[in-house]
Design an enzyme around this catalytic site. Structure first.
Site, mmCIF file in Angstrom:
data_model
loop_
_atom_site.group_PDB
_atom_site.id
_atom_site.type_symbol
_atom_site.label_atom_id
_atom_site.label_comp_id
_atom_site.label_asym_id
_atom_site.label_seq_id
_atom_site.Cartn_x
_atom_site.Cartn_y
_atom_site.Cartn_z
ATOM 1 N N GLU A 209 0.861 -1.182 0.000
ATOM 2 C CA GLU A 209 0.000 0.000 0.000
ATOM 3 C C GLU A 209 0.889 1.220 0.000
ATOM 4 O OE1 GLU A 209 -2.230 -0.143 3.623
ATOM 5 O OE2 GLU A 209 -3.560 -1.723 2.902
ATOM 6 N N HIS A 247 -6.251 2.448 6.676
ATOM 7 C CA HIS A 247 -5.184 1.921 7.523
ATOM 8 C C HIS A 247 -4.353 3.072 8.081
ATOM 9 C CE1 HIS A 247 -5.191 -2.227 5.349
ATOM 10 N NE2 HIS A 247 -6.086 -2.170 6.298
#
Lengths: 293, 403
Positions: A209, A247
């Site tokens: 990510e 996140h």
């Protein structure tokens, strides 16, 4: 072979009697994971899901020989649970809990330094070695047994990758969800390294990510030491800078941690990078064909 | 969680960090009263009026449609009144706010700390944050204070220094001295800097901060070391143990739609594109945004519905996405694991029927547990909803819905 967990792993559940712990422990037992008991302070001596409950991890280890722990305790107590597991001699600690304060994780990670154990997570889906052990919250049926290892920061994206691999006629050796927090026990590089050293794994899917430098670090290690084809994807090509994308770790801070920068480094290091997450499975088939052809 | 400068400074002061003193006001008359009080308490003659918004670059930013800067020196009480009138209620546009700017609801009336004296004043930069590579806190400092630190990092990276802090023992004296020497300080100013950085680090740990940025840290002409500005970001995961700090949240600074989404336990971030999306899991949500882009659209949002995708959450998601008039299509992407796809599909059909007035095409991609049953449920519903099972099919449906 496989990595981290297998059919011989003796697993205890910390936060066993809570809602999450009960639900997922049930699922893990149904999957065939060797769950030998659980820990809930104050409920030692009772049984839950036909397994013994202990007051401390140390008691559980002494009486069951547990070597793996999965943690479902609430965020305020999770770092403490990690340190307790390490102190009791647990070798693989999987922390599912999301929302642990960063300072707590800094302390816990430092505490683990030098101890003979490995922490996976927190804020992760866990680990699965298909047909042997599921130590996590992933849907087990998606993961068919095979020779592809998966390393990922994200839960549902791991399932997506596994599904594509299976639809291509391959299967999974071990899938490791390392977690999406800024402080985690096992980095992308360390997880990739384990899979590279696993004789059963023939190819590796590495899913990252935006945010941080873990994928770039892993890519450089792969360039220097890699012996198996790696397919890579970075989620967040369209994420704007400075905004946290779900996140805690997924935030673009500088030029180096954008998806584009990471994908460029990965490609330069010989990783088969896919722009679209729909192409992970297809790309792995191609990468393996190139090797054998 | 971001907080205002005046709130940040109140925290720092509590931990013994020397600050530029100030008093917050929300009216022009309140500003004048604050200036008078400040003159009496600190002996300052001039004051600085500072717009309180959650964004940097205020000194160079201007109130929309005027030449009024976000931070301005007032030499008289009349100046205080004029500047405050200009700022309060105005929209401040800075390099960090984007073109929309941010409304100014409060100003901080602060003492003038650049007074002449025995030695020259000097500005430094200091921040504290997590170093993700070492999993430790790091203090970042530079002699090049008062300017854009990213520019300093780019053009003169050797002027930026980092000090790693061992979490077992915290900041040690030798490290604080090293920082003070590194900033070229001696004598009284050196002692003051050691005290400053030590209390600053204590505050960082005690309040569970996620980021401190003090720019500038000022050495005054009489060798005091003070924080002239303070950006503080708090770790939201730790707010449960700091009720007093949680109260610093300013909803007016947040996007109202994002606040509404949070009330439904949805993690939503507004973006500028034309295709809305609703996904379970943050990683898959970002990947879905990427798919939209690769299909020729632009993501209108990030939306993670988490582990519970049912009729209620789906309907809340629809309502939030459809507030954005730019949305031309919506892609729902759920990988059902523990969540069963047929339940999600039923949720989509129910939400769609309940709302009754959805005019944009909806593309639903459901994969995992009971995906086939889910697809049938959607296809048989007779609604303007397109179903897909693979990501590839979903991408193609997005493409055709935009053409």
């Amino acid at each position: 072979m496989s990595v981290l967990v297998n059919k011989n792993s003796k697993v205890i559940v910390q936060g066993f009697t809570g809602g999450e712990g009960t639900f997922h422990a049930t699922q893990m037992i149904e999957y065939g994971t060797q769950v030998v008991g659980g820990v809930t302070p104050g409920k030692g001596g009772t049984t839950h899901l036909d397994k013994p409950v202990f007051n401390t991890v140390a008691d559980a280890v002494t009486q069951t020989g547990a070597n793996v722990s999965i943690i479902f305790v609430p965020p305020a107590f999770a770092a403490d649970a990690i340190m307790e597991a390490a102190e009791a001699g647990i070798k693989v600690i999987v922390c599912i809990t999301e929302g642990i304060p960063t300072q707590d994780m800094i302390t816990a990670k430092k505490y683990l330094n030098g101890k003979d154990c490995r922490l996976i997570g927190p804020n992760c889906p866990g680990i699965i070695t298909p047909e042997e052990a599921k130590v996590g919250i992933m849907p087990g049926f998606v993961f068919k047994k095979g020779n592809i290892g998966i390393v990922s920061k994200s839960g549902t994206l791991t399932y997506e990758a596994a599904d594509q691999i299976v639809k291509q006629g391959m299967g999974i050796s071990t899938a490791i969800g390392i977690g999406g927090d800024p402080v985690i026990g096992t980095t992308t590089k360390e997880a990739v390294q384990m899979l590279m050293e696993d004789p059963e794994t023939e190819g590796i899917v590495m899913i990252g990510e935006i945010g941080g430098t873990m994928e770039a670090d892993a890519a450089r290690w792969i360039k220097a030491h890699g012996t198996k084809p790696v397919v890579g994807f970075i989620a967040g090509q369209t994420a704007p800078p400075g905004r946290r994308m779900g996140h805690a770790g997924a935030i673009v801070g500088g030029d180096e941690d954008t998806a584009a920068a990471k994908m460029k480094i990965m490609a330069e290091c010989g990783i088969n990078v896919v722009e679209s997450p729909a192409n992970i499975g297809v790309m792995m088939t191609k990468a393996l064909a190139t090797i054998s052809g | 969680m971001n907080i205002h400068e005046y709130q940040a400074k109140s925290i720092l002061k509590q931990y013994g960090v020397a600050i530029q003193e100030g008093i917050v006001a929300d009216t022009a008359d309140g500003s004048v009263a604050a200036a008078k009080q400040l003159q009496a308490e600190t002996g300052t003659s001039w004051v600085v009026v500072k717009a309180q918004i959650h964004a940097g670059g205020r000194g160079k930013g201007k109130i929309e449609g005027t030449e009024q800067r976000g931070v301005a020196l007032a030499k008289t009480l009349d100046d205080v009144k004029t500047i405050s009138t200009n700022l309060l209620g105005g929209t401040l546009v800075t390099i960090q706010t984007g073109p929309a700017g941010k409304k100014v609801n409060k100003v901080l009336v602060a003492q003038d700390v650049y007074y002449p004296g025995a030695s020259a004043t000097k500005e430094f930069y200091m921040s504290i944050l997590l170093d993700r590579q070492t999993s430790q806190n790091v203090i970042v400092y530079s002699t090049e204070g008062g300017m854009d630190i990213e520019e300093v990092a780019h053009s003169t990276p050797h002027l930026i220094h980092k000090e790693q802090i061992n979490p077992s023992v915290g900041l040690q004296g030798f490290q604080a001295r090293k920082i003070a020497f590194g900033l070229g300080l001696s004598g009284q100013a050196h002692k003051e800097m050691v005290k400053f950085v030590t209390s600053l680090y204590t505050a960082y740990v005690k309040i569970d901060a996620a980021m401190f940025e003090i720019n500038p840290v000022l050495k005054t002409s009489d060798d005091k070391i003070i924080a002239v500005d303070a950006k503080v970001n708090l770790d939201e995961n730790a707010l449960y143990r700091h009720a007093n700090l949680a109260a610093f949240r300013d909803i007016a600074e947040e996007d109202p739609t994002e606040v509404e989404a949070a009330e439904h336990n949805l993690n939503y971030v507004k973006l500028d594109g034309n295709v809305g999306c609703m996904v379970n899991g943050a990683g898959l949500a970002m990947a879905t945004m990427d798919i939209i882009k690769l299909s020729g659209g632009d993501p209108a949002n990030f939306l993670d519905v988490g582990g519970t995708a049912n009729a209620t959450t789906v309907e809340a998601g629809f309502r939030i996405i459809l507030k954005d008039p730019n949305v031309k299509a919506i892609l729902i992407n759920i990988f059902g694991g523990i969540v069963r796809c047929d339940r999600v599909a039923q949720g989509v059909v129910d939400a769609y029927t309940n709302m009754g007035n959805i005019t944009v095409p909806i593309i639903v991609r459901l994969q995992g547990t009971n995906a086939v049953e889910a697809k049938k449920l959607i296809d048989d519903s007779g609604l303007k909803v397109f179903s897909a099972i693979t990501l590839e099919e979903a991408a193609n449906l997005v493409k055709s819905s935009l053409s």
